[in-house]
Structures are given as C-alpha cells and as structure tokens.
Enzyme design. Structure first.
Site, PDB file in Angstrom:
ATOM      1  N   ARG A   1     151.821  33.487  93.553  1.00 19.57           N
ATOM      2  CA  ARG A   1     151.253  33.625  94.908  1.00 19.57           C
ATOM      3  C   ARG A   1     149.779  33.246  94.826  1.00 19.57           C
ATOM      4  O   ARG A   1     148.933  34.052  94.487  1.00 19.57           O
ATOM      5  CB  ARG A   1     151.439  35.067  95.381  1.00 19.57           C
ATOM      6  CG  ARG A   1     150.940  35.337  96.794  1.00 19.57           C
ATOM      7  CD  ARG A   1     151.379  36.720  97.238  1.00 19.57           C
ATOM      8  NE  ARG A   1     150.827  37.100  98.524  1.00 19.57           N
ATOM      9  CZ  ARG A   1     149.690  37.765  98.690  1.00 19.57           C
ATOM     10  NH1 ARG A   1     148.966  38.119  97.637  1.00 19.57           N
ATOM     11  NH2 ARG A   1     149.266  38.084  99.894  1.00 19.57           N
TER      12      ARG A   1
ATOM     13  N   SER B   1     160.421  36.817 103.806  1.00 24.23           N
ATOM     14  CA  SER B   1     159.873  38.142 104.153  1.00 24.23           C
ATOM     15  C   SER B   1     160.428  38.584 105.494  1.00 24.23           C
ATOM     16  O   SER B   1     160.334  37.837 106.473  1.00 24.23           O
ATOM     17  CB  SER B   1     158.352  38.070 104.306  1.00 24.23           C
ATOM     18  OG  SER B   1     157.779  37.591 103.138  1.00 24.23           O
TER      19      SER B   1
ATOM     20  N   LYS C   1     147.303  42.876 100.394  1.00 21.75           N
ATOM     21  CA  LYS C   1     147.517  41.938 101.515  1.00 21.75           C
ATOM     22  C   LYS C   1     146.869  42.540 102.758  1.00 21.75           C
ATOM     23  O   LYS C   1     147.240  43.646 103.177  1.00 21.75           O
ATOM     24  CB  LYS C   1     149.023  41.748 101.718  1.00 21.75           C
ATOM     25  CG  LYS C   1     149.414  40.758 102.791  1.00 21.75           C
ATOM     26  CD  LYS C   1     150.942  40.580 102.767  1.00 21.75           C
ATOM     27  CE  LYS C   1     151.482  40.086 104.078  1.00 21.75           C
ATOM     28  NZ  LYS C   1     151.414  38.662 104.255  1.00 21.75           N
TER      29      LYS C   1
HETATM   30  C1  LIG Z   1     159.116  39.297  97.317  1.00 22.67           C
HETATM   31  C2  LIG Z   1     158.106  39.077  98.387  1.00 22.67           C
HETATM   32  N1  LIG Z   1     158.277  39.685  99.556  1.00 22.67           N
HETATM   33  C3  LIG Z   1     157.375  39.492 100.547  1.00 22.67           C
HETATM   34  C4  LIG Z   1     156.297  38.678 100.347  1.00 22.67           C
HETATM   35  C5  LIG Z   1     155.302  38.399 101.439  1.00 22.67           C
HETATM   36  O1  LIG Z   1     155.368  37.046 101.801  1.00 22.67           O
HETATM   37  P1  LIG Z   1     154.610  36.489 103.104  1.00 22.67           P
HETATM   38  O2  LIG Z   1     155.098  37.252 104.281  1.00 22.67           O
HETATM   39  O3  LIG Z   1     154.733  35.035 103.103  1.00 22.67           O
HETATM   40  O4  LIG Z   1     153.127  36.882 102.858  1.00 22.67           O
HETATM   41  P2  LIG Z   1     152.208  36.253 101.748  1.00 22.67           P
HETATM   42  O5  LIG Z   1     152.752  36.580 100.408  1.00 22.67           O
HETATM   43  O6  LIG Z   1     152.219  34.767 101.962  1.00 22.67           O
HETATM   44  O7  LIG Z   1     150.888  36.859 101.986  1.00 22.67           O
HETATM   45  C6  LIG Z   1     156.172  38.048  99.111  1.00 22.67           C
HETATM   46  N2  LIG Z   1     155.150  37.222  98.849  1.00 22.67           N
HETATM   47  N3  LIG Z   1     157.087  38.268  98.141  1.00 22.67           N
HETATM   48  C1  LIG Z   2     152.454  40.026  99.163  1.00 24.15           C
HETATM   49  C2  LIG Z   2     152.864  41.211  99.953  1.00 24.15           C
HETATM   50  N1  LIG Z   2     153.772  41.132 100.950  1.00 24.15           N
HETATM   51  C3  LIG Z   2     153.975  42.307 101.531  1.00 24.15           C
HETATM   52  C4  LIG Z   2     154.888  42.509 102.664  1.00 24.15           C
HETATM   53  O1  LIG Z   2     154.946  43.626 103.197  1.00 24.15           O
HETATM   54  O2  LIG Z   2     155.593  41.555 102.999  1.00 24.15           O
HETATM   55  S1  LIG Z   2     153.060  43.524 100.853  1.00 24.15           S
HETATM   56  C5  LIG Z   2     152.381  42.472  99.762  1.00 24.15           C
HETATM   57  C6  LIG Z   2     151.389  42.871  98.729  1.00 24.15           C
HETATM   58  C7  LIG Z   2     152.006  43.741  97.696  1.00 24.15           C
HETATM   59  O3  LIG Z   2     151.040  44.026  96.753  1.00 24.15           O
HETATM   60  P1  LIG Z   2     150.985  45.417  95.994  1.00 24.15           P
HETATM   61  O4  LIG Z   2     152.198  45.516  95.153  1.00 24.15           O
HETATM   62  O5  LIG Z   2     149.729  45.329  95.174  1.00 24.15           O
HETATM   63  O6  LIG Z   2     150.880  46.493  97.046  1.00 24.15           O
END
Ligand SMILES: Cc1ncc(COP(=O)(O)OP(=O)(O)O)c(N)n1
Ligand SMILES: Cc1nc(C(=O)O)sc1CCOP(=O)(O)O
Length: 401
Positions: free
Chosen positions: A225, A294, A323
């Site tokens: 990512r 997602s 995020k």
């Molecule tokens: C496994 C997984 N689940 C959810 C996310 C979130 O993806 P997205 O909604 O595209 O948000 P960003 O990662 O682009 O900020 C993820 N990356 N992985």
């Molecule tokens: C990349 C991302 N996506 C989310 C979602 O809700 O779709 S939360 C998230 C960040 C997750 O990071 P951490 O494990 O440090 O909380």
C-alpha cells in the site's frame, strides 16, 4: 437433448415431458439453437432476431428465464447469447474462439450457472421471484459465460482424441497460475499484512526487509500500500517483494494500482470503493489474479461478488490512525457484512494483538482473518509482532473448533 455438433442425446419422446412437466419448474432454460428449435417444433433459428423470438416463445412454456445460446449461429462472427426474463432481453456477445475443443461447453455453462445460483441461495429464497432474483439469474449466467470463454481460450490448442470435437479443460484455474505457483484462496486471508512506507522509514527498514520479516513471522498474504510512490519505483519495489514472497507461496497484492500489478506480475490488487471497479479490474487482470474490494455495506459486498472479486476487506472494525477519516463499522457492522457476503472476508482497521480475538469471535464462517498495518509494521521487530499475532489467532481458532 441435442449437442451443438448435432448428436441427439435424448429420444424425441422426451419433448412432451419437457414441455408439460419440466419447464414450468425451471429457474432457467439454456437451450442451444438445435434444442430451442426442437422444443419449438422445428422453428428455423438463423439470426439474433430469430433467437429473441424463440426466447420469448420458450419463456411462455414456463421457465422463469431463458437463455438461447448462439455459439453455432451461422451468420455471426461473435458468439451471441440471448437472455430473456419475461420482460427484458439481454444480448451477450463475445468473440468466437476458433477451436475444435468445444465438447461439453453447454453442460459446463449450465452447471456453472447452477453453482453460482446455489452460492446465492439464501438471498434467492429470501427475495423469491423479484427483479433482484432475475438479476441473480442473469449475473450467474454472465459469470458462467466468462468462465466458459476463458476455459475455451485456454484449451483451444489441446489435441486430444480423434473425434470432430475435442474436450475443453475445466481445470484451468487449478493449473494456470501464470507459472508463479501462487493461487489465491480465502484461507490466505488469515493474517494479512498491509505495508506502510512511512512506518518503514520511521523504523529505518527497507520495504523488502519489512515484507520478509512479516512472512517469516507468519503473514499469509501481503499487500503493498504505497500512497505516494512514483510509478517506476513502485513497480521495482513490487518486483523485489515478489522475489521474497514467491518461494514462500505467499500472494502479494497491490493496493489500488492495476498498472503496477500488471507490470510487476503481482498476484492481484486490492481496490477501494472509489478505485477502478472490480469488474473492469477483472477484465484487465484476467481470471487468475486475485481481486479484493473494500466494503462497508451489504450492497457493496453484493456488488463485489457480482463484479468477480475474490474477497472483501471490511472495516474499520476499530478506530485507526493509519488511514485518515476512516468510518468505523464496529464488530456489529462487520458481522452484518460478513453474513450477507458470498465472498470470504478479512477484517481491517485498528486491529492488534490486544483486540483481535473478539473480531474472529463474531460468528461468521466466511470471516477468514484480520488485516493489519501498524500492529506489525509500526513496531521495532516486525517478525516478533507478526509471530505473536499469528500464534494468538491460531490458538483462538483452534479453541473455537
Ligand atoms: C485488506 C484491505 N481492506 C481494506 C483496505 C482499504 O482499501 P481502500 O478502501 O482502497 O483504502 P486505501 O487502502 O486505498 O486507503 C485495504 N487496503 N486492504
Ligand atoms: C488501509 C485501511 N483500510 C481500512 C478500512 O476500514 O477499509 S482501515 C485501514 C488502516 C488499517 O491500519 P491499522 O491496522 O494500522 O489500523
């Protein structure tokens, strides 16, 4: 009843039973041109207009929807099928695959539709004969058609047997993984490590080191990512990380960037709701690559399935600072989405060793694991943190079984 090559597979005396008993029980009738013609007393079917007319007449015999398959339509360069649900027609066209290996395509298509319908059976029975039901039938067919097309293309050059027709290969998905040896399955979602360059910089680790440590600690899938990486650098990083992942057969997915996944031959992509739609990604990446989407709602989860995704990521389960402005769905929201999803699910958002067990305990069999960023990458030892989390999750799952 009659194969596309013209072989009669059932005695004509069966026609009256079809018309009088079977058709009114059918959810979908999928005749080829010869079968449609036989059922309609020898009607000539030579154009798409003829097929539409036949679909309507066959629908009046009782099935809820009709698919007239035009794979051997004489006047068409494309393979055209006509789907009719009693109200609307849909035509699906695809380029005709030049091959003698078409034996069994009709049976395969029908079985594939039945399997897809079965996967959605709880929703089907809940909504009975509503427009949504008809959508389900159509989408099942669209998925089945894509499978058959892909299998035909994959096995078009196989030489097997001496007959006019050869068989096509149903097992492409098991065999064909672009030679990478990595084939995605829902179980890969058990401990999903999602990278973050900011955290790597903070701890002075190159991305490859972070990925290697995560895998050695037990991560079962990796997602790169990279929100700010330049494209060329991103591709190079992906290729370098793939060299690490492949020997362990751990899939490596790319966040958002289909171009980077294609250029590096990564194992798939993870897409958000505002990224490229999964249906488009599937068309670009082909059937072997994994696609995750997602989803925070039941509707999004349904759409991901329709679009051909392999899994969904659902969150934020807990608040997260990784995020910005992320909406939290909580354990209840996660459970609602899981129970409605026909795809495997991975939970994400604020998950770490202190709160992961209740996530796995929500009671949804298709929740296959947790995805984490800071819990493993914002730590002094990625390997140690991943190992701890992996053993906790393993213990929780074995106690639950
Ligand atoms: C496994 C997984 N689940 C959810 C996310 C979130 O993806 P997205 O909604 O595209 O948000 P960003 O990662 O682009 O900020 C993820 N990356 N992985
Ligand atoms: C990349 C991302 N996506 C989310 C979602 O809700 O779709 S939360 C998230 C960040 C997750 O990071 P951490 O494990 O440090 O909380």
């Amino acid at each position: 009843m009659v194969s596309t090559s013209g072989d009669v597979l059932a005695d004509p005396s069966i026609l009256s039973s079809f018309r009088e008993e079977l058709l009114m029980m059918a959810d979908i009738l999928t005749p080829n041109l010869k079968e449609a013609s036989n059922l309609l007393g020898g009607m000539r079917l030579e154009t798409v207009a003829d097929m539409r007319h036949a679909a309507k007449l066959l629908h009046s015999l009782g099935p809820r929807s009709v698919l007239v398959k035009g794979g051997d339509l004489p006047e068409s360069f494309d393979a055209v099928d006509v789907f009719f649900d009693g109200e609307e027609y849909h035509e699906l066209r695809s380029p005709r695959v030049k091959t003698r290996n078409t034996h069994g395509t009709g049976c395969t298509l029908a079985s594939c539709i039945a399997a897809e319908l079965a996967k959605g059976s709880s929703m089907l029975s809940a909504v009975k004969v509503t427009p949504l039901w008809l959508c389900m039938c159509f989408y099942s067919y669209a998925l089945a058609k894509r499978y058959v097309e892909t299998a035909l293309e994959y096995s078009k050059d196989i030489i097997l047997g001496n007959g006019a027709q050869g068989p096509f290969d149903h097992f492409l998905r098991l065999k064909h993984n672009s030679g990478t040896g990595v084939t995605f399955s829902g179980n890969d979602l058990f401990l999903y490590a999602v990278t973050d360059s900011g955290m790597n910089e903070k701890w002075g680790r190159p991305m490859e080191v972070a990925v290697k440590e995560a895998i050695e600690g037990g991560a079962t899938i990796i997602q790169l990512r990279e929100k700010n990486a330049e494209t060329r650098k991103f591709i190079e990083t992906a290729k370098a990380c793939l060299k690490i992942c492949r020997p362990y057969k751990v899939p490596l997915l790319i966040n958002d960037r289909i171009d980077v996944a294609l250029a590096s031959d990564a194992d798939g992509v993870h897409l958000g709701q505002s990224d490229t739609p999964a249906q488009v990604a599937r068309a670009l990446l082909g059937p072997e690559k994994a696609i995750g989407v997602s989803c925070k709602t039941v509707e999004q989860a349904h759409q991901a399935w329709v679009d051909g995704a392999d899994y969904i990521g659902c969150g934020g389960v807990y608040p997260t600072s990784t995020k910005a402005n992320n909406t939290t769905v909580g354990l209840d929201g996660l459970k609602t989405v899981c129970l409605a999803s026909k795809l495997p699910v991975v939970a994400i958002g604020g998950i770490n060793a202190s709160n992961a067990i209740p996530v796995l305990g929500i009671g949804a069999p298709n929740l296959k694991g947790v995805a984490v960023v800071s819990a493993v990458f914002d730590r002094s030892s990625v390997a140690t943190e991943t190992r701890n989390l992996h053993s906790m999750l393993t213990e929780a799952v074995s106690k639950a079984n």
